[in-house]
Design a protein around this motif. Structure first.
Motif, short mmCIF file in Angstrom:
data_model
loop_
_atom_site.label_atom_id
_atom_site.label_comp_id
_atom_site.label_asym_id
_atom_site.label_seq_id
_atom_site.Cartn_x
_atom_site.Cartn_y
_atom_site.Cartn_z
N SER A 43 0.85 -1.19 0.00
CA SER A 43 0.00 0.00 0.00
C SER A 43 0.88 1.24 0.00
N LEU A 44 0.28 2.37 -0.28
CA LEU A 44 1.01 3.63 -0.26
C LEU A 44 1.56 3.90 1.14
N ASP A 45 0.77 3.63 2.16
CA ASP A 45 1.23 3.86 3.54
C ASP A 45 2.46 3.02 3.87
N ARG A 46 2.45 1.76 3.46
CA ARG A 46 3.59 0.89 3.74
C ARG A 46 4.84 1.37 3.01
N ILE A 47 4.65 1.81 1.79
CA ILE A 47 5.79 2.31 1.01
C ILE A 47 6.40 3.52 1.70
N VAL A 48 5.57 4.47 2.09
CA VAL A 48 6.06 5.69 2.74
C VAL A 48 6.68 5.37 4.09
N ASP A 49 6.03 4.55 4.89
CA ASP A 49 6.57 4.19 6.21
C ASP A 49 7.93 3.52 6.08
N GLN A 94 7.96 13.55 3.76
CA GLN A 94 7.88 14.77 4.55
C GLN A 94 6.54 14.88 5.25
N GLU A 95 5.47 14.61 4.52
CA GLU A 95 4.14 14.69 5.10
C GLU A 95 4.01 13.76 6.30
N ALA A 96 4.53 12.54 6.16
CA ALA A 96 4.42 11.57 7.24
C ALA A 96 5.25 11.99 8.45
N ALA A 97 6.45 12.50 8.22
CA ALA A 97 7.34 12.86 9.33
C ALA A 97 6.93 14.15 10.01
N VAL A 98 6.48 15.13 9.24
CA VAL A 98 6.10 16.42 9.81
C VAL A 98 4.83 16.30 10.63
N GLY A 99 3.86 15.57 10.10
CA GLY A 99 2.59 15.42 10.81
C GLY A 99 1.84 16.74 10.91
N ALA A 100 0.73 16.70 11.60
CA ALA A 100 -0.04 17.92 11.81
C ALA A 100 0.65 18.78 12.87
N PRO A 101 0.52 20.10 12.78
CA PRO A 101 1.14 20.95 13.81
C PRO A 101 0.50 20.72 15.17
N PRO A 102 1.27 20.94 16.24
CA PRO A 102 0.70 20.81 17.58
C PRO A 102 -0.35 21.89 17.81
N GLU A 103 -1.05 21.76 18.92
CA GLU A 103 -2.11 22.72 19.23
C GLU A 103 -1.55 24.13 19.28
#
Length: 263
Positions: A43-49, A94-103
């Motif tokens: 899957s795309l997720d497995r590839i990125v991970d 990058q998207e996976a590592a950065v994640g959403a910003p904290p509160e």
């Protein structure tokens, strides 16, 4: 909207109007994930991970489509059903590592505190994922997490009176400072690890070399710097924090002068 596969390459069509590669449209939830191929579980997720895990362990240079495929036990061509090219994979990593910003700080927080929060939060991401500093900047942010970070910074500038193009320039300035400061510390730490010399010893050796190479006649400013004892302390993690905060405050001072002029 459905995925479209041409040969082995999973490519974007233009019906969505984004112009993004298909894998990024999947990240946005704008299209279905590609149908599973002959390898169940791929899957795309497995590839990125897997790519992120390789980068974290061995550095970004170790990441290639072939290496990721080998780790997953599939052919390289099978990855192209999900990701069109390595640069595209970098964006997803990058998207996976950065994640959403904290509160974010509470509504009504002064802009300077908002930008300081944003800068320190970005620095923390870089410190956790040093390989991110090696990802080439090939274009403006387009992923959902990257744009969430951008939105957080822009929202913090509400009420400053800055023009929209000035707000964008402020983001580039502060973000550039964070990236450059993080890269410098990362390179220095890597150099010390390679030499087997600790921070204090590294500074002591540098001071000794400067003392041997300079004299008050030709280098009066350097002589005064050495005499101040500045190289006799520091080099610890908290010192890096102090240096970062000093530079960030000076950057924010400059932005504040602009904000005041707009008022």
């Amino acid at each position: 909207m459905t995925a479209r596969v041409t040969g082995e390459a999973y490519v974007a069509d233009m019906e969505s109007g984004t112009g993004l590669p298909a894998s990024l449209e999947v990240a946005w939830g704008l299209r279905e994930r590609p149908a599973k191929g002959p390898r169940p579980g791929l899957s795309l997720d497995r590839i990125v991970d897997t790519a992120v895990r390789i980068a974290a362990a061995e550095g970004l240079g170790a990441v290639s489509m072939g290496r990721v495929a080998k780790e997953l036990g599939v052919s390289t061509m099978s990855l192209y059903r999900y990701v069109g090219a390595r640069d595209e994979l970098y964006v997803l990593m990058q998207e996976a590592a950065v994640g959403a910003p904290p509160e974010a700080p509470p509504a009504g927080t002064e802009w300077r505190a908002c930008l300081a929060w944003w800068a320190r939060a970005q620095r923390a991401v870089f410190r956790r994922n040093l390989w991110l500093l090696r990802v080439p900047t090939s274009g403006p942010p387009v992923g959902p997490n990257s744009l969430a970070w951008m939105e957080a910074a822009l929202a913090g500038l509400d009420g400053t009176g800055l023009r929209e193009e000035e707000k964008l320039s402020v983001l580039m300035l502060v973000g550039g400072y964070v990236r450059n400061a993080s890269l410098l510390v990362s390179d220095l730490e890597a150099g010390m690890r390679a030499s087997g010399v600790g921070p204090d010893e590294s500074l002591r050796r540098y001071a000794t070399a400067l003392g041997a190479l300079t004299d008050a006649g030709r280098h009066p400013a350097l002589t005064r710097l050495l005499a101040s004892g500045v190289f006799e302390h520091g080099g610890h993690g908290d010192e890096a924090d102090v240096d970062f905060d000093f530079g960030l405050d000076r950057v924010l001072d400059g932005i504040e002068a602009l904000v005041v002029s707009r008022r």
